[in-house]
Design an enzyme around this catalytic site. Structure first.
Site, PDB file in Angstrom:
ATOM      1  N   ARG A  15     -12.984  -0.946  76.675  1.00  0.00           N
ATOM      2  CA  ARG A  15     -11.990   0.116  76.455  1.00  0.00           C
ATOM      3  C   ARG A  15     -12.695   1.456  76.289  1.00  0.00           C
ATOM      4  O   ARG A  15     -13.912   1.518  76.117  1.00  0.00           O
ATOM      5  CB  ARG A  15     -11.169  -0.176  75.182  1.00  0.00           C
ATOM      6  CG  ARG A  15     -10.195  -1.308  75.342  1.00  0.00           C
ATOM      7  CD  ARG A  15      -9.554  -1.684  74.037  1.00  0.00           C
ATOM      8  NE  ARG A  15     -10.495  -2.274  73.096  1.00  0.00           N
ATOM      9  CZ  ARG A  15     -10.223  -2.594  71.839  1.00  0.00           C
ATOM     10  NH1 ARG A  15      -9.027  -2.354  71.348  1.00  0.00           N
ATOM     11  NH2 ARG A  15     -11.130  -3.142  71.069  1.00  0.00           N
ATOM     12  N   LYS A  75     -13.929   1.417  69.094  1.00  0.00           N
ATOM     13  CA  LYS A  75     -14.454   0.534  68.054  1.00  0.00           C
ATOM     14  C   LYS A  75     -15.281   1.303  67.040  1.00  0.00           C
ATOM     15  O   LYS A  75     -15.712   2.434  67.276  1.00  0.00           O
ATOM     16  CB  LYS A  75     -15.337  -0.555  68.686  1.00  0.00           C
ATOM     17  CG  LYS A  75     -14.572  -1.602  69.470  1.00  0.00           C
ATOM     18  CD  LYS A  75     -13.390  -2.201  68.729  1.00  0.00           C
ATOM     19  CE  LYS A  75     -13.768  -3.130  67.597  1.00  0.00           C
ATOM     20  NZ  LYS A  75     -12.546  -3.667  66.901  1.00  0.00           N
ATOM     21  N   TYR A  94     -11.228   3.145  65.277  1.00  0.00           N
ATOM     22  CA  TYR A  94     -11.092   2.025  64.337  1.00  0.00           C
ATOM     23  C   TYR A  94     -12.374   1.943  63.526  1.00  0.00           C
ATOM     24  O   TYR A  94     -13.473   2.045  64.088  1.00  0.00           O
ATOM     25  CB  TYR A  94     -10.912   0.694  65.093  1.00  0.00           C
ATOM     26  CG  TYR A  94      -9.572   0.544  65.756  1.00  0.00           C
ATOM     27  CD1 TYR A  94      -8.404   0.435  65.005  1.00  0.00           C
ATOM     28  CD2 TYR A  94      -9.460   0.492  67.130  1.00  0.00           C
ATOM     29  CE1 TYR A  94      -7.173   0.299  65.611  1.00  0.00           C
ATOM     30  CE2 TYR A  94      -8.221   0.350  67.749  1.00  0.00           C
ATOM     31  CZ  TYR A  94      -7.084   0.250  66.986  1.00  0.00           C
ATOM     32  OH  TYR A  94      -5.863   0.117  67.587  1.00  0.00           O
ATOM     33  N   HIS A  96     -12.505  -0.300  60.200  1.00  0.00           N
ATOM     34  CA  HIS A  96     -12.523  -1.628  59.547  1.00  0.00           C
ATOM     35  C   HIS A  96     -13.635  -1.722  58.506  1.00  0.00           C
ATOM     36  O   HIS A  96     -14.473  -2.632  58.534  1.00  0.00           O
ATOM     37  CB  HIS A  96     -12.671  -2.747  60.596  1.00  0.00           C
ATOM     38  CG  HIS A  96     -11.520  -2.812  61.549  1.00  0.00           C
ATOM     39  ND1 HIS A  96     -10.236  -3.140  61.158  1.00  0.00           N
ATOM     40  CD2 HIS A  96     -11.445  -2.552  62.872  1.00  0.00           C
ATOM     41  CE1 HIS A  96      -9.425  -3.098  62.195  1.00  0.00           C
ATOM     42  NE2 HIS A  96     -10.128  -2.737  63.251  1.00  0.00           N
ATOM     43  N   GLU A 118      -6.727   2.202  61.830  1.00  0.00           N
ATOM     44  CA  GLU A 118      -6.009   1.058  61.260  1.00  0.00           C
ATOM     45  C   GLU A 118      -5.389   1.330  59.893  1.00  0.00           C
ATOM     46  O   GLU A 118      -4.611   0.515  59.408  1.00  0.00           O
ATOM     47  CB  GLU A 118      -6.921  -0.183  61.186  1.00  0.00           C
ATOM     48  CG  GLU A 118      -8.007  -0.151  60.101  1.00  0.00           C
ATOM     49  CD  GLU A 118      -9.262   0.610  60.526  1.00  0.00           C
ATOM     50  OE1 GLU A 118      -9.249   1.254  61.582  1.00  0.00           O
ATOM     51  OE2 GLU A 118     -10.251   0.563  59.770  1.00  0.00           O
ATOM     52  N   SER A 134      -2.361  -4.665  68.197  1.00  0.00           N
ATOM     53  CA  SER A 134      -1.822  -5.898  67.622  1.00  0.00           C
ATOM     54  C   SER A 134      -0.862  -6.562  68.609  1.00  0.00           C
ATOM     55  O   SER A 134      -0.829  -7.785  68.724  1.00  0.00           O
ATOM     56  CB  SER A 134      -1.099  -5.598  66.312  1.00  0.00           C
ATOM     57  OG  SER A 134      -2.031  -5.151  65.360  1.00  0.00           O
ATOM     58  N   ASP A 198       5.265 -16.201  56.446  1.00  0.00           N
ATOM     59  CA  ASP A 198       4.950 -14.867  55.918  1.00  0.00           C
ATOM     60  C   ASP A 198       5.341 -14.857  54.448  1.00  0.00           C
ATOM     61  O   ASP A 198       6.211 -15.634  54.017  1.00  0.00           O
ATOM     62  CB  ASP A 198       5.722 -13.776  56.705  1.00  0.00           C
ATOM     63  CG  ASP A 198       5.029 -12.417  56.610  1.00  0.00           C
ATOM     64  OD1 ASP A 198       4.933 -11.876  55.487  1.00  0.00           O
ATOM     65  OD2 ASP A 198       4.587 -11.886  57.644  1.00  0.00           O
ATOM     66  N   SER A 220       5.266 -18.274  53.055  1.00  0.00           N
ATOM     67  CA  SER A 220       3.839 -18.601  53.079  1.00  0.00           C
ATOM     68  C   SER A 220       3.357 -18.965  51.677  1.00  0.00           C
ATOM     69  O   SER A 220       3.395 -18.144  50.763  1.00  0.00           O
ATOM     70  CB  SER A 220       3.060 -17.387  53.603  1.00  0.00           C
ATOM     71  OG  SER A 220       1.685 -17.637  53.533  1.00  0.00           O
ATOM     72  N   VAL A 239      -2.549 -12.490  59.433  1.00  0.00           N
ATOM     73  CA  VAL A 239      -2.112 -11.840  58.197  1.00  0.00           C
ATOM     74  C   VAL A 239      -2.849 -10.511  58.029  1.00  0.00           C
ATOM     75  O   VAL A 239      -3.927 -10.316  58.557  1.00  0.00           O
ATOM     76  CB  VAL A 239      -2.387 -12.697  56.938  1.00  0.00           C
ATOM     77  CG1 VAL A 239      -1.595 -13.974  56.994  1.00  0.00           C
ATOM     78  CG2 VAL A 239      -3.854 -12.979  56.768  1.00  0.00           C
ATOM     79  N   LEU A 240      -2.245  -9.631  57.270  1.00  0.00           N
ATOM     80  CA  LEU A 240      -2.932  -8.373  56.939  1.00  0.00           C
ATOM     81  C   LEU A 240      -2.424  -7.836  55.613  1.00  0.00           C
ATOM     82  O   LEU A 240      -1.228  -7.783  55.359  1.00  0.00           O
ATOM     83  CB  LEU A 240      -2.673  -7.311  58.027  1.00  0.00           C
ATOM     84  CG  LEU A 240      -3.252  -5.922  57.722  1.00  0.00           C
ATOM     85  CD1 LEU A 240      -4.779  -5.933  57.757  1.00  0.00           C
ATOM     86  CD2 LEU A 240      -2.739  -4.868  58.690  1.00  0.00           C
ATOM     87  N   ASP A 270     -11.122  -9.321  62.207  1.00  0.00           N
ATOM     88  CA  ASP A 270     -11.663  -7.970  62.006  1.00  0.00           C
ATOM     89  C   ASP A 270     -11.505  -7.504  60.563  1.00  0.00           C
ATOM     90  O   ASP A 270     -12.098  -6.511  60.161  1.00  0.00           O
ATOM     91  CB  ASP A 270     -11.042  -6.959  62.985  1.00  0.00           C
ATOM     92  CG  ASP A 270      -9.532  -6.922  62.902  1.00  0.00           C
ATOM     93  OD1 ASP A 270      -8.941  -7.764  62.205  1.00  0.00           O
ATOM     94  OD2 ASP A 270      -8.936  -6.030  63.534  1.00  0.00           O
ATOM     95  N   VAL A 298     -12.675 -13.749  67.947  1.00  0.00           N
ATOM     96  CA  VAL A 298     -13.178 -12.530  68.578  1.00  0.00           C
ATOM     97  C   VAL A 298     -12.545 -11.306  67.910  1.00  0.00           C
ATOM     98  O   VAL A 298     -11.318 -11.213  67.800  1.00  0.00           O
ATOM     99  CB  VAL A 298     -12.884 -12.537  70.100  1.00  0.00           C
ATOM    100  CG1 VAL A 298     -13.267 -11.210  70.740  1.00  0.00           C
ATOM    101  CG2 VAL A 298     -13.621 -13.693  70.773  1.00  0.00           C
ATOM    102  N   ASN A 300     -12.578  -8.167  68.823  1.00  0.00           N
ATOM    103  CA  ASN A 300     -12.018  -7.110  69.680  1.00  0.00           C
ATOM    104  C   ASN A 300     -11.300  -7.737  70.872  1.00  0.00           C
ATOM    105  O   ASN A 300     -11.661  -7.497  72.023  1.00  0.00           O
ATOM    106  CB  ASN A 300     -13.105  -6.129  70.127  1.00  0.00           C
ATOM    107  CG  ASN A 300     -14.222  -6.806  70.915  1.00  0.00           C
ATOM    108  OD1 ASN A 300     -14.463  -8.003  70.753  1.00  0.00           O
ATOM    109  ND2 ASN A 300     -14.896  -6.054  71.763  1.00  0.00           N
TER     110      ASN A 300
END
Ligand SMILES: NC(=O)c1ccc[n+]([C@@H]2O[C@H](COP(=O)([O-])OP(=O)(O)OC[C@H]3O[C@@H](n4cnc5c(N)ncnc54)[C@H](O)[C@@H]3O)[C@@H](O)[C@H]2O)c1
Length: 371
Positions: A15, A75, A94, A96, A118, A134, A198, A220, A239-240, A270, A298, A300
């Site tokens: 990207r 990234k 991003y 992270h 993010e 996402s 959730d 959840s 989840v986040l 991530d 992965v 990314n």
């Protein structure tokens, strides 16, 4: 302002932070745009397209880093890029940071203004610069899961949709936000049995309204998760808790109770991953097997479909980027409070509370008192 973009150097990352169309928008707003030669090739954009849009094409990444006041990336910077930081640089990408102490230290020591895609949270609670990736990662998670369920990869040898007379695959999705909903859309479309969990009951009600009887929603908690994953052929971790390390919902103990060859796609990798056995993998060697369960982790994922991903990401980043470049970061925040939420590091201070809470060693500084 001098803005720019370099070629991404992360493993198999194709990207790019700016498209030729973006260059035109920044140029029309009066900015100078510097692009490293070859930066867009992986996403199908030629140097000539950037040049025609008005960019100044530069031979080396170092020269772009040295020249620009605002770097627009995809990234997080990698260790070899840390020495290229300069004080006051706006790094719009991003980051992270909750799972990356070396980078956090480098941004703080370099006094970089780290603006993280993010953590930019809109007034309605949405995360507009994470959402497009996402959406892609969610849709891709089912595609990848389907592939690694194939026998030659160590998978169970199960077709998600089945065929008449055979069972459909069971897909369990942990977290029903953007990733989870997009995974759900593809999973339902492929005809699998889908269970989505959730902690947010309003979100589950929304998913129930959208997908109706085609999915099972569950609150959840440990027992519902354990029960669901035992029967699963494919588990998606999505989840986040914004800015925080992901909660470890998918326990190592579950693996031995699951069907051998079931697949776990941990999209939340991530943010540290939501599986106790999660380890970061890369596109060139994306899976490993632990206790008979294929893990795909992965960090990314959208990098696998860079053309779609670059266009989707830059559609979202452009408007905030233009505000920051046009007014400077400080004034852009004052005029649009939402931008405050994206600033993770500023003048050597850590300004994202959730990132600070993820470590013992940093003091949190309120960005509103610094700008
Ligand atoms: N690997 C990749 O390439 C890639 C790409 C895009 C996004 N992501 C990551 O995917 C994750 C999910 O992103 P998103 O945009 O869907 O976030 P989101 O905020 O839209 O959704 C997260 C959901 O998780 C739910 N949740 C929180 N705690 C939970 C728990 N204990 N049990 C069940 N659900 C819980 C929240 O209620 C929310 O609905 C993030 O970590 C994001 O960074 C990874």
């Amino acid at each position: 302002m001098k803005v720019g973009c370099v070629k991404e150097i992360k493993n198999n990352e194709f990207r790019v932070g700016m498209t030729p169309n973006n260059v035109k928008s920044y140029k029309n707003a009066g900015h100078e745009v510097y692009i490293e030669k070859g930066a867009g090739v992986g996403s199908g954009f030629t140097d000539k397209e950037y040049e025609d849009a008005g960019a100044i094409m530069i031979d080396s990444a170092k020269e772009v880093w040295d020249t620009v006041e605002m770097m627009i990336k995809v990234k997080e910077p990698l260790p070899e890029e840390y020495p290229l930081f300069h004080e006051g640089l706006i790094l719009y990408t991003y980051l992270h940071l909750a799972a990356d102490k070396p980078q956090t230290d480098a941004l703080l020591n370099g006094k970089v203004k780290g603006v993280a895609y993010e953590t930019l949270i809109e007034r309605d609670g949405s995360i507009p610069l994470l959402a497009p990736m996402s959406q892609i990662a969610g849709r891709l998670s089912i595609q990848e899961g389907a592939k690694y369920l194939e026998k030659r990869f160590g998978g169970e040898g199960v077709l998600l949709a089945g065929v008449p007379g055979t069972p459909k695959a069971n897909i369990v999705i942990l977290g029903g936000g953007s990733v989870g909903t997009n995974a759900c859309k593809i999973a339902v479309g492929m005809g699998a049995n889908v269970t989505i969990l959730d902690i947010n009951l309003k979100r589950l009600a929304y998913l129930d309204d959208i997908f109706g009887a085609r999915i099972q929603t569950l609150a959840s908690n440990d027992s519902n998760i354990e029960h669901a994953v035992k029967e699963a052929d494919l588990v998606i971790g999505s989840v986040l808790i914004p800015g925080k390390s992901a909660p470890k919902l998918f326990k190592k103990a579950y693996l031995k109770e699951m069907k051998p060859g079931a697949v776990f796609v941990d999209v939340a990798v991530d943010q540290g991953g939501c599986g106790e056995t999660t380890k970061v993998t890369y596109h060139d060697d994306p899976i490993f097997i632990e206790d008979g369960i294929v893990h795909y982790c992965v960090g990314n994922m959208p990098g696998a479909v860079p053309r779609t991903s670059t266009i989707a990401l830059t559609n979202a980043t452009l408007s905030y980027g233009l505000q920051i470049a046009g007014k400077g970061l400080e004034q852009a925040c004052k005029d649009n409070e939402v931008i405050f939420s994206a600033i993770n590091t500023y003048d050597g201070k850590l300004t994202c509370k959730n990132v600070a809470d993820s470590y013992d060693c940093y003091e949190y500084a309120d960005i509103h008192t610094l700008v």
